[in-house]
Design a protein around this motif. Structure first.
Motif, PDB file in Angstrom:
ATOM      1  N   GLY A   1       0.778  -1.248   0.000  1.00  0.00           N
ATOM      2  CA  GLY A   1       0.000   0.000   0.000  1.00  0.00           C
ATOM      3  C   GLY A   1       0.797   1.279   0.000  1.00  0.00           C
ATOM      4  N   LEU A   2       2.113   1.193   0.186  1.00  0.00           N
ATOM      5  CA  LEU A   2       2.907   2.423   0.321  1.00  0.00           C
ATOM      6  C   LEU A   2       3.290   3.002  -1.037  1.00  0.00           C
ATOM      7  CD1 LEU A   2       3.295   2.321   3.404  1.00  0.00           C
ATOM      8  CD2 LEU A   2       5.727   2.581   3.011  1.00  0.00           C
ATOM      9  N   PRO A   3       2.833   4.217  -1.345  1.00  0.00           N
ATOM     10  CA  PRO A   3       3.122   4.770  -2.673  1.00  0.00           C
ATOM     11  C   PRO A   3       4.568   5.215  -2.825  1.00  0.00           C
ATOM     12  CG  PRO A   3       1.978   6.397  -1.341  1.00  0.00           C
ATOM     13  CD  PRO A   3       2.041   5.143  -0.518  1.00  0.00           C
TER      14      PRO A   3
ATOM     15  N   ASP B   1      -5.777   8.011   4.931  1.00  0.00           N
ATOM     16  CA  ASP B   1      -5.950   6.724   5.624  1.00  0.00           C
ATOM     17  C   ASP B   1      -5.220   6.690   6.970  1.00  0.00           C
ATOM     18  OD1 ASP B   1      -3.619   6.677   3.719  1.00  0.00           O
ATOM     19  OD2 ASP B   1      -3.190   4.924   4.936  1.00  0.00           O
TER      20      ASP B   1
ATOM     21  N   THR C   1      -2.429   5.229   7.554  1.00  0.00           N
ATOM     22  CA  THR C   1      -1.686   3.974   7.731  1.00  0.00           C
ATOM     23  C   THR C   1      -0.502   3.859   6.770  1.00  0.00           C
ATOM     24  OG1 THR C   1      -3.048   2.754   6.163  1.00  0.00           O
ATOM     25  CG2 THR C   1      -3.806   2.801   8.441  1.00  0.00           C
ATOM     26  N   GLY C   2      -0.216   4.901   6.004  1.00  0.00           N
ATOM     27  CA  GLY C   2       0.931   4.863   5.099  1.00  0.00           C
ATOM     28  C   GLY C   2       0.563   4.726   3.637  1.00  0.00           C
ATOM     29  N   MET C   3      -0.721   4.727   3.343  1.00  0.00           N
ATOM     30  CA  MET C   3      -1.168   4.431   1.995  1.00  0.00           C
ATOM     31  C   MET C   3      -1.228   5.623   1.046  1.00  0.00           C
ATOM     32  SD  MET C   3      -4.324   1.874   2.025  1.00  0.00           S
ATOM     33  CE  MET C   3      -5.264   3.111   1.147  1.00  0.00           C
ATOM     34  N   CYS C   4      -1.521   6.818   1.569  1.00  0.00           N
ATOM     35  CA  CYS C   4      -1.827   7.902   0.634  1.00  0.00           C
ATOM     36  C   CYS C   4      -0.665   8.846   0.388  1.00  0.00           C
ATOM     37  CB  CYS C   4      -3.070   8.661   1.084  1.00  0.00           C
ATOM     38  SG  CYS C   4      -2.808   9.774   2.467  1.00  0.00           S
TER      39      CYS C   4
ATOM     40  N   SER D   1      -0.045  11.257  -4.709  1.00  0.00           N
ATOM     41  CA  SER D   1       0.137   9.891  -5.184  1.00  0.00           C
ATOM     42  C   SER D   1      -1.183   9.432  -5.797  1.00  0.00           C
ATOM     43  CB  SER D   1       0.512   8.970  -4.025  1.00  0.00           C
ATOM     44  OG  SER D   1      -0.622   8.759  -3.194  1.00  0.00           O
TER      45      SER D   1
ATOM     46  N   VAL E   1       3.414   7.111   9.281  1.00  0.00           N
ATOM     47  CA  VAL E   1       4.192   5.918   9.644  1.00  0.00           C
ATOM     48  C   VAL E   1       5.588   6.237  10.182  1.00  0.00           C
ATOM     49  CG1 VAL E   1       2.994   4.176   8.275  1.00  0.00           C
ATOM     50  CG2 VAL E   1       4.798   5.506   7.218  1.00  0.00           C
TER      51      VAL E   1
ATOM     52  N   ASN F   1      -2.479   6.695  -5.190  1.00  0.00           N
ATOM     53  CA  ASN F   1      -3.189   6.105  -4.057  1.00  0.00           C
ATOM     54  C   ASN F   1      -4.050   7.141  -3.340  1.00  0.00           C
ATOM     55  OD1 ASN F   1      -2.602   3.435  -4.023  1.00  0.00           O
ATOM     56  ND2 ASN F   1      -1.422   3.476  -2.128  1.00  0.00           N
ATOM     57  N   GLU F   2      -3.478   8.312  -3.091  1.00  0.00           N
ATOM     58  CA  GLU F   2      -4.249   9.360  -2.412  1.00  0.00           C
ATOM     59  C   GLU F   2      -5.426   9.795  -3.274  1.00  0.00           C
ATOM     60  OE1 GLU F   2      -2.201  12.967  -1.191  1.00  0.00           O
ATOM     61  OE2 GLU F   2      -4.096  13.978  -0.804  1.00  0.00           O
TER      62      GLU F   2
ATOM     63  N   LEU G   1      -2.253   4.934  16.054  1.00  0.00           N
ATOM     64  CA  LEU G   1      -1.407   5.026  14.876  1.00  0.00           C
ATOM     65  C   LEU G   1      -0.169   5.861  15.161  1.00  0.00           C
ATOM     66  CD1 LEU G   1      -4.352   5.575  12.395  1.00  0.00           C
ATOM     67  CD2 LEU G   1      -2.983   3.511  12.579  1.00  0.00           C
ATOM     68  N   GLY G   2       0.816   5.732  14.304  1.00  0.00           N
ATOM     69  CA  GLY G   2       2.065   6.463  14.468  1.00  0.00           C
ATOM     70  C   GLY G   2       2.932   5.835  15.544  1.00  0.00           C
TER      71      GLY G   2
END
Lengths: 461, 285
Positions: free
Chosen positions: A238-240, B224, B226-229, A255, B245, A257-258, B89-90
């Motif tokens: 999931g990490l862009p 999110d 969680t590290g995704m965006c 990104s 993260v 993803n965002e 989180l974090g």
């Protein structure tokens, strides 16, 4: 003379109309169309399509049941090897897999295997034809981390074997990349994804959202405190990634993803929802994969002029051919052999353009694609107010950091065997978390293999 | 769904909510945050944890009503539920990993501004429970905007600074830092500043003069969490990090605050629209 029939065209939403809405592009076949297309299959003695399918679905057999009009049997054949046919039928890169190896494709058009799979999968959802029997509860508990394709497939198989399965999802909605990543116009969320998940719920699988495994609870605590006999990690990639070029942190650079998460998961395009999205007037998407196509077509649907910038040529675009074709029909501009060198901003720190350089193809690199080389002195600027980076993703480091003894490789992927066995006893993994960003079908296949290995592991204990 | 077991108004537009979230409470540590989504239409809002009670299974958050989603959240009452509450989180504050002996020898100065006072509290409380009584400066525009002063006084040496002098020290928190170090002869090993970006920026400029290592907690934009965006990208020491993260706490002397503040404003115009839309729909306030 089955092969004299031309490939049956599939009905689609008109390109001009669909470029302004989020409804599904492709309507799919009806029964009559599906049977006509199915009749083109030669039912080869040594079917190359089966070998080319990542999960070896018995394609000629399901197609022959479809020709005979026995949809229950057709779906049973697919379900032996795939748990998500209506999803894979929509998002698999068939041209490189089953259809790419179809004999008919040598001189003409291959059988539309993906569209047939989708037809059977949808029929199955509509008719609640999940006929696979469920074994009696065996009293063992398995935790599944992530509700994307790998996790869903693993959970489904384990539940059928009689395990008590709980799926933990970090986000508020189930489905993983099927929900946050792939847009509605390619994979309908309520009509398809939610119903696939409902099927699992009927099998007795429990789902807990808002649980970020590694933070909310660790893998060790799941096994020691909550009594799970095994854990399957299907947490995806999931990490862009970003390019690391100048100006990448300007306002207006996001990104993919965002951008897609805001649009798909948070439904920013719907007035009723509070999450904002910044679309701008002219959007440049950097990249050539499916995610790049999804982002650029989403930007177009939100009213922007939308452009793809890709450093290789069209032949190397990693996206599904159908998506590239659809994007072009929708008016997306493709600038091939173009590589960004820096993002330029205005005096307020917002994007106003993307500096690029022209590329030419040199020798093949380790991915067997000809590697692009800069053409000296070919710098130019593409005007735009939004830049979306669609350069691929890597696995989230959270589980590695919080699970002692869980081995990962230098790319941050969890090290696991073919069957999903990791360096930690009782912990299995599969899908993008192991391979890095790949496809839905590979993740699903990995989830199923791991389910088998988990069953063997627990039985042998 | 996560139930609100307690709600109180701390100051104008600042509410405290205690939420039933046993899993989060069990794992929470000082410095971490949660993502809250009020209902199906709501945004995912990152909020720092203001307190947690493992035995009761509750987590406290403090919210200033600014956007549509925070207003909706604060319009709820005790007994109501919110759709999502994900965390913690974090990364926890670094001091939770220090050996007890080293920890006890360290002198901490916390600088809390506005609603940022809330996340300072669990840190100071944790230190107090581990034998360290920190100095804390709480800053606010005026006396009526002060929060958490009573709770903080129980676990720290408290100094209050107001811009208008209506309570405590008359002046900005940065002036109070100078006052403590220069006039009261205080010596610190570490400063932790949590508050508005602009406050954290000026605190780091002040502490730099004294070569005082300073940690800041960044409240970047997130989707999110969680590290995704990657929406929460921040430049620290010339490198890009994800606040969710890699943070939320960073070396304040290395943070590019001007970029961070600019990035925070990215969705301001859209948020203003959503706010109007929401105000139009209900008259909660």
């Amino acid at each position: 003379m089955a092969n004299k029939i031309p490939r049956v065209a599939v009905r689609e939403q008109d390109a001009k109309v669909r470029a302004t809405n989020f409804e599904e592009v492709c309507y799919g076949y009806n029964l009559e169309e599906a049977q006509l297309e199915a009749s083109r299959c030669l039912n080869c003695k040594n079917p190359r399509c089966v070998a080319a399918c990542p999960v070896n679905i018995n394609i000629p057999t399901f197609i022959s049941h479809l020709v005979a009009g026995d949809l229950r049997k057709a779906s049973d054949v697919i379900l032996e090897d795939s748990s998500l046919p209506s999803i894979c039928g929509r998002v698999c890169p068939q041209e490189n897999q089953c259809e790419g190896s179809c004999i008919l494709g040598i001189k003409g058009e291959p059988v539309a295997i993906g569209k047939l799979e989708r037809f059977v999968g949808d029929w199955c959802l509509d008719n609640d034809a999940e006929s696979v029997a469920k074994a009696e509860a065996n009293g063992h508990k398995v935790a599944v981390v992530g509700s994307g394709p790998a996790g869903l497939a693993c959970a489904s198989d384990l539940a059928k074997m009689g395990y008590e399965v709980t799926v933990f999802e970090a986000l508020h909605k189930l489905g993983g990349v099927l929900v946050y990543g792939i847009p509605e116009f390619r994979l309908p969320k309520e009509k398809i994804v939610a119903r696939e998940i409902d099927t699992l719920k009927k099998l007795g699988v429990k789902f807990e959202t808002d649980v970020v495994v590694g933070r909310t609870i660790t893998i060790d605590a799941l096994m020691e405190d909550e009594g799970f006999d095994a854990v399957f990690i299907g947490s995806g990639a999931g990490l862009p990634r970003f390019m690391g070029i100048e100006g990448e942190n300007l306002n207006g650079v996001v990104s993919a993803n965002e951008f897609l998460t805001r649009a798909n998961l948070m439904r920013a395009y719907d007035e009723e929802y509070d999450t904002p999205i910044y679309v701008g007037k002219r959007v440049v998407v950097v990249g050539g994969g499916n995610v790049a196509m999804d982002a650029v077509r989403t930007a177009k649907r939100l009213g922007a002029e939308a452009i793809i910038v890709y450093r290789r040529s069209e032949a190397e675009l990693p996206a599904r051919r159908e998506e590239v074709h659809h994007a072009k029909e929708e008016g997306i501009e493709f600038r091939m052999l173009t590589n960004p060198t820096s993002v330029i901003g205005d005096e307020r720190g917002w994007v106003k353009g993307l500096n690029c350089v022209e590329m030419e193809l040199g020798e093949p690199d380790e991915s067997c694609r000809r590697s692009p080389v800069e053409k000296a002195g070919s710098d130019f600027t593409v005007e735009c107010d939004v830049v979306i980076m669609a350069l691929g993703t890597s696995p989230n480091p959270l589980l590695k950091r919080t699970t002692e003894g869980l081995e990962t490789n230098r790319r941050g992927c969890i090290v696991a065997s073919e069957d999903g066995v990791t360096s930690r006893e009782g912990v299995f993994a599969g899908g993008d978390a192991v391979t890095g960003a790949a496809t839905v079908i590979l993740a699903m296949g990995a989830g199923r293999k791991a389910a088998k290995a988990i069953d063997e592991y627990i039985k042998s204990k | 769904m996560f139930k609100i077991v307690e709600k109180s108004l701390l100051a104008e537009n600042i509410y405290k909510l205690r939420i039933e979230a046993p899993r989060v409470a069990q794992s929470a540590l000082p410095g971490q945050f949660v993502i809250v989504r009020v209902d199906e239409q709501g945004e995912r809002v990152p909020l720092t944890i203001a307190d947690y009670d493992k035995a009761e299974g509750t987590v406290t958050i403090v919210i200033q009503t600014i956007g549509a989603s925070t207003k909706k959240l604060c319009a709820l009452n005790e007994g109501d539920s919110i759709a999502d509450f994900a965390g913690p989180l974090g990364n926890p504050s670094e001091f939770v990993h220090l050996p007890e002996e080293e920890l006890r020898s360290r002198r901490y100065l916390f600088v809390a501004g506005g609603v940022g006072t809330a996340p300072v509290y669990p840190q100071v409380k944790w230190l107090y429970e581990h034998g360290v009584k920190a100095d804390v400066i709480i800053g606010a525009k005026t006396a009526s905007m002060l929060i958490y002063t009573e709770e903080m006084a129980k676990v720290a040496n408290l100094y209050v600074a107001t811009d208008d002098g209506s309570y405590g020290f008359h002046g900005l928190v940065t002036a109070k830092i100078k006052d403590l170090i220069e006039n009261e002869g205080k010596h610190y090993d570490e400063c932790v500043a949590i508050g508005p970006m602009i406050m954290m920026k000026f605190v780091t400029l002040t502490t730099r003069e004294y070569s005082l290592p300073t940690t800041v907690s960044l409240n970047a934009l997130m989707v999110d969490g969680t590290g995704m965006c990657g929406a929460c990208r921040v430049s620290v020491g010339g490198k890009t990090y994800f606040t969710c993260v890699d943070g939320p706490e960073f070396d304040g002397h290395q943070v590019d605050f001007d970029e961070a503040m600019r990035r925070q404003s990215m969705y301001r115009s859209q948020e203003a629209q959503a706010n109007e839309k929401h105000n139009h729909k209900c008259n909660c306030f």
